[in-house]
Motif scaffolding. Structure first.
Motif, PDB file in Angstrom:
ATOM      1  N   ALA A  66       0.842  -1.211   0.000  1.00 21.68           N
ATOM      2  CA  ALA A  66       0.000   0.000   0.000  1.00 21.68           C
ATOM      3  C   ALA A  66       0.869   1.250   0.000  1.00 21.68           C
ATOM      4  CB  ALA A  66      -0.927  -0.011   1.208  1.00 21.68           C
ATOM      5  N   ALA A  67       1.956   1.236   0.775  1.00 22.43           N
ATOM      6  CA  ALA A  67       2.849   2.397   0.846  1.00 22.43           C
ATOM      7  C   ALA A  67       3.534   2.640  -0.505  1.00 22.43           C
ATOM      8  CB  ALA A  67       3.888   2.190   1.944  1.00 22.43           C
ATOM      9  N   LEU A  68       3.967   1.578  -1.168  1.00 18.03           N
ATOM     10  CA  LEU A  68       4.589   1.714  -2.484  1.00 18.03           C
ATOM     11  C   LEU A  68       3.589   2.236  -3.506  1.00 18.03           C
ATOM     12  CD1 LEU A  68       6.686  -1.589  -2.570  1.00 18.03           C
ATOM     13  CD2 LEU A  68       7.614   0.741  -2.604  1.00 18.03           C
ATOM     14  N   ALA A  69       2.354   1.732  -3.451  1.00 18.84           N
ATOM     15  CA  ALA A  69       1.315   2.188  -4.386  1.00 18.84           C
ATOM     16  C   ALA A  69       1.036   3.675  -4.207  1.00 18.84           C
ATOM     17  CB  ALA A  69       0.042   1.367  -4.195  1.00 18.84           C
ATOM     18  N   ARG A  70       1.004   4.130  -2.941  1.00 16.55           N
ATOM     19  CA  ARG A  70       0.761   5.559  -2.678  1.00 16.55           C
ATOM     20  C   ARG A  70       1.925   6.400  -3.165  1.00 16.55           C
ATOM     21  NH1 ARG A  70      -1.150   3.621   2.273  1.00 16.55           N
ATOM     22  NH2 ARG A  70       0.766   4.230   3.356  1.00 16.55           N
ATOM     23  N   ALA A  71       3.140   5.970  -2.850  1.00 15.39           N
ATOM     24  CA  ALA A  71       4.323   6.745  -3.230  1.00 15.39           C
ATOM     25  C   ALA A  71       4.463   6.847  -4.748  1.00 15.39           C
ATOM     26  CB  ALA A  71       5.573   6.108  -2.628  1.00 15.39           C
ATOM     27  N   LEU A  72       4.110   5.790  -5.463  1.00 20.00           N
ATOM     28  CA  LEU A  72       4.212   5.774  -6.923  1.00 20.00           C
ATOM     29  C   LEU A  72       2.959   6.323  -7.598  1.00 20.00           C
ATOM     30  CD1 LEU A  72       5.848   2.250  -7.270  1.00 20.00           C
ATOM     31  CD2 LEU A  72       6.929   4.436  -7.834  1.00 20.00           C
ATOM     32  N   GLN A  73       1.965   6.705  -6.780  1.00 22.93           N
ATOM     33  CA  GLN A  73       0.709   7.277  -7.269  1.00 22.93           C
ATOM     34  C   GLN A  73       0.070   6.385  -8.339  1.00 22.93           C
ATOM     35  OE1 GLN A  73       0.878  11.464  -8.171  1.00 22.93           O
ATOM     36  NE2 GLN A  73       2.124  11.939  -6.376  1.00 22.93           N
ATOM     37  N   LEU A  74      -0.056   5.103  -7.992  1.00 26.29           N
ATOM     38  CA  LEU A  74      -0.625   4.134  -8.919  1.00 26.29           C
ATOM     39  C   LEU A  74      -2.131   4.310  -9.027  1.00 26.29           C
ATOM     40  CD1 LEU A  74       1.261   0.859  -7.886  1.00 26.29           C
ATOM     41  CD2 LEU A  74       1.959   2.610  -9.559  1.00 26.29           C
ATOM     42  N   SER A  75      -2.654   3.982 -10.187  1.00 27.30           N
ATOM     43  CA  SER A  75      -4.105   3.932 -10.355  1.00 27.30           C
ATOM     44  C   SER A  75      -4.625   2.707  -9.609  1.00 27.30           C
ATOM     45  CB  SER A  75      -4.469   3.825 -11.838  1.00 27.30           C
ATOM     46  OG  SER A  75      -4.037   2.572 -12.352  1.00 27.30           O
ATOM     47  N   ALA A  76      -5.933   2.614  -9.449  1.00 28.44           N
ATOM     48  CA  ALA A  76      -6.518   1.469  -8.743  1.00 28.44           C
ATOM     49  C   ALA A  76      -6.158   0.160  -9.444  1.00 28.44           C
ATOM     50  CB  ALA A  76      -8.032   1.621  -8.649  1.00 28.44           C
ATOM     51  N   ALA A  77      -6.171   0.156 -10.779  1.00 27.88           N
ATOM     52  CA  ALA A  77      -5.845  -1.061 -11.531  1.00 27.88           C
ATOM     53  C   ALA A  77      -4.379  -1.438 -11.329  1.00 27.88           C
ATOM     54  CB  ALA A  77      -6.145  -0.862 -13.015  1.00 27.88           C
ATOM     55  N   GLU A  78      -3.493  -0.436 -11.349  1.00 22.32           N
ATOM     56  CA  GLU A  78      -2.065  -0.702 -11.145  1.00 22.32           C
ATOM     57  C   GLU A  78      -1.802  -1.181  -9.722  1.00 22.32           C
ATOM     58  OE1 GLU A  78      -0.148   2.547 -14.263  1.00 22.32           O
ATOM     59  OE2 GLU A  78      -0.665   3.149 -12.222  1.00 22.32           O
ATOM     60  N   ARG A  79      -2.477  -0.558  -8.766  1.00 23.02           N
ATOM     61  CA  ARG A  79      -2.329  -0.996  -7.379  1.00 23.02           C
ATOM     62  C   ARG A  79      -2.731  -2.456  -7.233  1.00 23.02           C
ATOM     63  NH1 ARG A  79      -7.199   0.615  -3.987  1.00 23.02           N
ATOM     64  NH2 ARG A  79      -7.947  -0.996  -5.426  1.00 23.02           N
ATOM     65  N   ASP A  80      -3.865  -2.834  -7.811  1.00 21.59           N
ATOM     66  CA  ASP A  80      -4.336  -4.217  -7.722  1.00 21.59           C
ATOM     67  C   ASP A  80      -3.336  -5.173  -8.364  1.00 21.59           C
ATOM     68  OD1 ASP A  80      -6.529  -3.157  -6.500  1.00 21.59           O
ATOM     69  OD2 ASP A  80      -7.934  -3.528  -8.154  1.00 21.59           O
ATOM     70  N   HIS A  81      -2.733  -4.742  -9.494  1.00 22.70           N
ATOM     71  CA  HIS A  81      -1.736  -5.575 -10.169  1.00 22.70           C
ATOM     72  C   HIS A  81      -0.511  -5.760  -9.283  1.00 22.70           C
ATOM     73  CE1 HIS A  81       0.311  -7.498 -13.482  1.00 22.70           C
ATOM     74  NE2 HIS A  81       1.302  -6.617 -13.437  1.00 22.70           N
ATOM     75  N   LEU A  82      -0.078  -4.693  -8.604  1.00 23.31           N
ATOM     76  CA  LEU A  82       1.065  -4.786  -7.704  1.00 23.31           C
ATOM     77  C   LEU A  82       0.775  -5.778  -6.581  1.00 23.31           C
ATOM     78  CD1 LEU A  82       3.872  -3.499  -6.975  1.00 23.31           C
ATOM     79  CD2 LEU A  82       2.606  -2.011  -5.427  1.00 23.31           C
ATOM     80  N   TYR A  83      -0.430  -5.724  -6.041  1.00 25.11           N
ATOM     81  CA  TYR A  83      -0.808  -6.660  -4.982  1.00 25.11           C
ATOM     82  C   TYR A  83      -0.739  -8.100  -5.480  1.00 25.11           C
ATOM     83  CZ  TYR A  83      -2.464  -3.526  -1.254  1.00 25.11           C
ATOM     84  OH  TYR A  83      -2.537  -2.629  -0.228  1.00 25.11           O
ATOM     85  N   ARG A  84      -1.286  -8.333  -6.669  1.00 24.28           N
ATOM     86  CA  ARG A  84      -1.309  -9.704  -7.204  1.00 24.28           C
ATOM     87  C   ARG A  84       0.103 -10.216  -7.460  1.00 24.28           C
ATOM     88  NH1 ARG A  84      -6.234  -7.818  -9.632  1.00 24.28           N
ATOM     89  NH2 ARG A  84      -5.116  -6.921 -11.390  1.00 24.28           N
ATOM     90  N   LEU A  85       0.994  -9.342  -7.956  1.00 23.36           N
ATOM     91  CA  LEU A  85       2.383  -9.750  -8.186  1.00 23.36           C
ATOM     92  C   LEU A  85       3.073 -10.112  -6.874  1.00 23.36           C
ATOM     93  CD1 LEU A  85       3.641  -7.178 -10.867  1.00 23.36           C
ATOM     94  CD2 LEU A  85       3.004  -9.576 -11.214  1.00 23.36           C
ATOM     95  N   ALA A  86       2.623  -9.476  -5.786  1.00 27.63           N
ATOM     96  CA  ALA A  86       3.205  -9.749  -4.472  1.00 27.63           C
ATOM     97  C   ALA A  86       2.541 -10.941  -3.789  1.00 27.63           C
ATOM     98  CB  ALA A  86       3.085  -8.515  -3.590  1.00 27.63           C
ATOM     99  N   GLY A  87       1.582 -11.572  -4.480  1.00 24.61           N
ATOM    100  CA  GLY A  87       0.886 -12.703  -3.889  1.00 24.61           C
ATOM    101  C   GLY A  87      -0.149 -12.306  -2.865  1.00 24.61           C
ATOM    102  N   LEU A  88      -0.631 -11.063  -2.965  1.00 23.17           N
ATOM    103  CA  LEU A  88      -1.624 -10.552  -2.026  1.00 23.17           C
ATOM    104  C   LEU A  88      -2.971 -10.414  -2.709  1.00 23.17           C
ATOM    105  CD1 LEU A  88       0.562  -7.661  -0.535  1.00 23.17           C
ATOM    106  CD2 LEU A  88       0.031  -9.834   0.596  1.00 23.17           C
ATOM    107  N   ASN A  89      -4.024 -10.460  -1.925  1.00 15.87           N
ATOM    108  CA  ASN A  89      -5.354 -10.198  -2.458  1.00 15.87           C
ATOM    109  C   ASN A  89      -5.525  -8.698  -2.630  1.00 15.87           C
ATOM    110  OD1 ASN A  89      -6.213 -12.922  -2.442  1.00 15.87           O
ATOM    111  ND2 ASN A  89      -6.694 -12.784  -0.259  1.00 15.87           N
TER     112      ASN A  89
END
Length: 281
Positions: A66-89
């Motif tokens: 979540a902290a990385l997504a905020r710092a990189l100002q990811l869109s909701a879709a990009e944030r969700d993709h980052l979570y999935r790559l990390a093995g997170l829901n």
């Protein structure tokens, strides 16, 4: 292939330093953010970020993601993709999210004249500016899992979000409004485990919260007036306005003083005295 690390590196490279308020000199060789810059914005160590990018560590916690997504100002879709790559829901509608949309980040970063913080739907603090840290004390001294305004209000302990004395000028009303807001959140996020755990903790630990919770009032916490006992500026009277953003039900809290008043002067002094304060991420 380390897709998580490669994707993280690509998003870091595309991020303009100017967007997050960092100076850009002609001699700068890095087009995007440097590793140490992203690490500071995310609240993690540079070494940890290096291990993530190099694939030596591929299972960050939800808090780090979540902290990385905020710092990189990811869109909701990009944030969700980052979570999935990390093995997170990926955060869903059933669970409260700590994600701050890029558009909201751009707005709050421009409010340098006021003390500003962003809370999640359960009043968990997820971002603050230098003005907030200067006026109230740096929240980073509090462990992340304890940075909750509702817990501070009803279960006061040694680790408080405000390092200085705070007095509400509207006796009783802010507590009732906060409880009504949390009840509203249970309707928005009925499947949120962390909200359920918070309500259970507050109900068990605070007679005041339990009594107000039984009343069943539903509403939103919109405004308050406070006096903050700042160690250098003295008592500062501020208006505390709460703006709510979109489906995530983020709380954007803005503290400001009446224009051309002594309190505005003291607010400016407080902010200047904390010019080196680090904004939260």
């Amino acid at each position: 292939m380390n897709e998580f690390g490669a994707t993280l590196r690509a998003w870091r490279d595309r991020m303009s330093p100017a967007v997050v308020g960092l100076p850009v000199s002609r001699n700068r060789r890095t087009k995007g953010l440097r590793r140490e810059e992203l690490a500071e914005l995310s609240g993690i160590s540079v070494d940890y970020l290096v291990r993530l990018e190099q694939g030596r560590f591929t299972t960050p916690s939800e808090q780090v993601a979540a902290a990385l997504a905020r710092a990189l100002q990811l869109s909701a879709a990009e944030r969700d993709h980052l979570y999935r790559l990390a093995g997170l829901n990926a955060p869903g509608a059933a669970e409260i999210t700590d994600h701050i949309p890029p558009s909201v980040q751009r707005v709050v970063r421009r409010l340098d004249h006021a003390a500003v913080a962003v809370f999640a739907a359960d009043w968990q603090l997820i971002w603050w500016n230098r003005g907030w840290a200067a006026l109230c004390g740096d929240p980073s001294r509090v462990p992340p899992h304890l940075r909750n305004f509702a817990r501070d209000t009803f279960l006061p302990g040694p680790a408080q979000l405000s390092a200085y004395g705070v007095t509400s000028l509207v006796a009783g009303a802010p507590q009732a409004a906060l409880v009504a807001d949390l009840r509203r959140a249970t309707g928005r996020f009925p499947g949120s485990r962390r909200l359920t755990a918070l309500i259970d903790e507050l109900t068990t630990g605070s007679e005041t919260f339990a009594r107000l919770w039984v009343d069943g009032v539903v509403g939103a916490h919109r405004t308050d007036q406070k006096i903050i006992d700042h160690p250098l500026a003295g008592p500062v009277a501020v208006d505390c306005d709460v703006l709510t953003d979109g489906d995530a039900d983020l709380k954007i809290v803005i503290m400001s003083a009446e224009p051309d008043s002594d309190d505005e002067t003291k607010l400016r002094l407080a902010v200047l005295s904390g010019a080196d304060a680090v904004p939260g991420t």
